[in-house]
Write a protein that holds these residues in place. Sequence first.
Motif, PDB file in Angstrom:
ATOM      1  N   PHE A 159     -11.423 -21.728 -22.516  1.00  0.00           N
ATOM      2  CA  PHE A 159     -11.564 -22.449 -23.769  1.00  0.00           C
ATOM      3  C   PHE A 159     -12.143 -23.833 -23.511  1.00  0.00           C
ATOM      4  CE2 PHE A 159      -8.877 -19.429 -26.026  1.00  0.00           C
ATOM      5  CZ  PHE A 159      -8.011 -18.970 -25.049  1.00  0.00           C
ATOM      6  N   TRP A 160     -12.801 -24.371 -24.516  1.00  0.00           N
ATOM      7  CA  TRP A 160     -13.302 -25.751 -24.483  1.00  0.00           C
ATOM      8  C   TRP A 160     -12.694 -26.524 -25.647  1.00  0.00           C
ATOM      9  CZ3 TRP A 160     -15.847 -27.973 -20.594  1.00  0.00           C
ATOM     10  CH2 TRP A 160     -16.509 -27.136 -19.669  1.00  0.00           C
ATOM     11  N   TYR A 161     -12.187 -27.732 -25.303  1.00  0.00           N
ATOM     12  CA  TYR A 161     -11.558 -28.605 -26.282  1.00  0.00           C
ATOM     13  C   TYR A 161     -12.236 -29.970 -26.293  1.00  0.00           C
ATOM     14  CZ  TYR A 161      -7.395 -25.520 -26.387  1.00  0.00           C
ATOM     15  OH  TYR A 161      -6.520 -24.459 -26.530  1.00  0.00           O
ATOM     16  N   ARG A 162     -12.023 -30.670 -27.396  1.00  0.00           N
ATOM     17  CA  ARG A 162     -12.430 -32.071 -27.501  1.00  0.00           C
ATOM     18  C   ARG A 162     -11.188 -32.882 -27.830  1.00  0.00           C
ATOM     19  NH1 ARG A 162     -17.141 -33.526 -31.624  1.00  0.00           N
ATOM     20  NH2 ARG A 162     -15.505 -33.226 -33.169  1.00  0.00           N
ATOM     21  N   GLN A 163     -11.100 -34.083 -27.230  1.00  0.00           N
ATOM     22  CA  GLN A 163      -9.933 -34.930 -27.446  1.00  0.00           C
ATOM     23  C   GLN A 163     -10.343 -36.397 -27.519  1.00  0.00           C
ATOM     24  OE1 GLN A 163      -7.147 -35.240 -24.147  1.00  0.00           O
ATOM     25  NE2 GLN A 163      -5.404 -35.508 -25.523  1.00  0.00           N
ATOM     26  N   GLN A 164      -9.993 -37.043 -28.614  1.00  0.00           N
ATOM     27  CA  GLN A 164     -10.154 -38.480 -28.693  1.00  0.00           C
ATOM     28  C   GLN A 164      -9.016 -39.114 -27.892  1.00  0.00           C
ATOM     29  OE1 GLN A 164     -12.655 -40.102 -30.092  1.00  0.00           O
ATOM     30  NE2 GLN A 164     -13.642 -38.236 -30.806  1.00  0.00           N
ATOM     31  N   PRO A 165      -9.262 -40.195 -27.179  1.00  0.00           N
ATOM     32  CA  PRO A 165      -8.211 -40.815 -26.353  1.00  0.00           C
ATOM     33  C   PRO A 165      -6.929 -41.062 -27.141  1.00  0.00           C
ATOM     34  CG  PRO A 165     -10.324 -41.819 -25.879  1.00  0.00           C
ATOM     35  CD  PRO A 165     -10.551 -40.900 -27.058  1.00  0.00           C
ATOM     36  N   GLY A 166      -5.812 -40.615 -26.588  1.00  0.00           N
ATOM     37  CA  GLY A 166      -4.509 -40.817 -27.214  1.00  0.00           C
ATOM     38  C   GLY A 166      -4.208 -39.862 -28.341  1.00  0.00           C
ATOM     39  N   GLN A 167      -5.125 -38.948 -28.620  1.00  0.00           N
ATOM     40  CA  GLN A 167      -4.909 -38.021 -29.726  1.00  0.00           C
ATOM     41  C   GLN A 167      -4.790 -36.595 -29.207  1.00  0.00           C
ATOM     42  OE1 GLN A 167      -7.504 -38.520 -33.062  1.00  0.00           O
ATOM     43  NE2 GLN A 167      -7.565 -40.746 -32.869  1.00  0.00           N
ATOM     44  N   SER A 168      -4.569 -35.682 -30.132  1.00  0.00           N
ATOM     45  CA  SER A 168      -4.367 -34.293 -29.761  1.00  0.00           C
ATOM     46  C   SER A 168      -5.692 -33.597 -29.466  1.00  0.00           C
ATOM     47  CB  SER A 168      -3.609 -33.574 -30.873  1.00  0.00           C
ATOM     48  OG  SER A 168      -3.191 -32.300 -30.439  1.00  0.00           O
ATOM     49  N   LEU A 169      -5.594 -32.318 -29.159  1.00  0.00           N
ATOM     50  CA  LEU A 169      -6.762 -31.536 -28.765  1.00  0.00           C
ATOM     51  C   LEU A 169      -7.303 -30.744 -29.942  1.00  0.00           C
ATOM     52  CD1 LEU A 169      -5.141 -32.092 -26.080  1.00  0.00           C
ATOM     53  CD2 LEU A 169      -6.109 -29.951 -25.257  1.00  0.00           C
ATOM     54  N   THR A 170      -8.615 -30.654 -30.024  1.00  0.00           N
ATOM     55  CA  THR A 170      -9.287 -29.825 -31.019  1.00  0.00           C
ATOM     56  C   THR A 170     -10.078 -28.757 -30.290  1.00  0.00           C
ATOM     57  OG1 THR A 170      -9.483 -31.692 -32.555  1.00  0.00           O
ATOM     58  CG2 THR A 170     -10.936 -29.796 -32.925  1.00  0.00           C
ATOM     59  N   LEU A 171      -9.817 -27.510 -30.607  1.00  0.00           N
ATOM     60  CA  LEU A 171     -10.517 -26.406 -29.952  1.00  0.00           C
ATOM     61  C   LEU A 171     -11.945 -26.318 -30.456  1.00  0.00           C
ATOM     62  CD1 LEU A 171     -10.334 -23.926 -28.069  1.00  0.00           C
ATOM     63  CD2 LEU A 171      -9.623 -22.587 -30.067  1.00  0.00           C
ATOM     64  N   ILE A 172     -12.885 -26.313 -29.523  1.00  0.00           N
ATOM     65  CA  ILE A 172     -14.300 -26.163 -29.880  1.00  0.00           C
ATOM     66  C   ILE A 172     -14.650 -24.680 -29.949  1.00  0.00           C
ATOM     67  CG2 ILE A 172     -16.681 -26.556 -29.125  1.00  0.00           C
ATOM     68  CD1 ILE A 172     -15.663 -29.104 -27.692  1.00  0.00           C
ATOM     69  N   ALA A 173     -14.330 -23.956 -28.875  1.00  0.00           N
ATOM     70  CA  ALA A 173     -14.729 -22.546 -28.810  1.00  0.00           C
ATOM     71  C   ALA A 173     -14.000 -21.840 -27.687  1.00  0.00           C
ATOM     72  CB  ALA A 173     -16.232 -22.429 -28.604  1.00  0.00           C
ATOM     73  N   THR A 174     -14.000 -20.527 -27.785  1.00  0.00           N
ATOM     74  CA  THR A 174     -13.554 -19.653 -26.705  1.00  0.00           C
ATOM     75  C   THR A 174     -14.793 -19.166 -25.974  1.00  0.00           C
ATOM     76  OG1 THR A 174     -11.663 -18.926 -28.024  1.00  0.00           O
ATOM     77  CG2 THR A 174     -12.277 -17.556 -26.148  1.00  0.00           C
ATOM     78  N   ALA A 175     -14.826 -19.355 -24.669  1.00  0.00           N
ATOM     79  CA  ALA A 175     -15.968 -18.924 -23.860  1.00  0.00           C
ATOM     80  C   ALA A 175     -15.742 -17.483 -23.427  1.00  0.00           C
ATOM     81  CB  ALA A 175     -16.115 -19.825 -22.637  1.00  0.00           C
TER      82      ALA A 175
END
Lengths: 115, 113
Positions: free
Chosen positions: A33-49
Amino acid sequence: SAVISQKPSRDICQRGTSLTIQCQVDSQVTMMFWYRQQPGQSLTLIATANQGSEATYESGFVIDKFPISRPNLTFSTLTVSNMSPEDSSIYLCSVGARLAINTQYFGPGTRLTVL
Amino acid sequence: TQLLEQSPQFLSIQEGENLTVYCNSSSVFSSLQWYRQEPGEGPVLLVTVVTGGEVKKLKRLTFQFGDARKDSSLHITAAQPGDTGLYLCAGHHGSSNTGKLIFGQGTTLQVKP
């Protein structure tokens, strides 16, 4: 648990360019999986590879902006295309545990700054 | 949308104090995980709970899964500066075989010496 490495660990890029992030696992895994995270915040899933087929993208993320490759069971890449300052974030890859797909292990992340 | 509400979002305490972080949902989860993340690193798995009412202990950390598998808590006893970090809960729905996790908003914990 799996050992996961990411390259680069951080980068500073110019607006309009693209960056490819690599994720390498020390063992074969089914789920990546690939996620994006703003510093100090939670994770947002971008996609399943998905190995051998197109990635499965979450709402709000598209292949043209975030193309993903998964050539085998130990490696994946995420490209952030035509970058803007809004793409500045931490990008994380994760893998599902071999014997418990509900458990994920994370790489160290790639900190991207777009100027 | 299946959500995990995590609270509090920020917590700043003195060394030696106790604290509890909560993770709540209106949905049932087949399993729930807690992670801790330090700056510049990826989240590190602390525990996975799968059975309603389950309690797991990891040194000074106690994790509990609600009887109905809709909520969980993390209790830290006698917090130390090394406990400082971002704590994340994440759940998996039993109806899904995608392996995808739903993450809470995270709790930033600062333990001052």
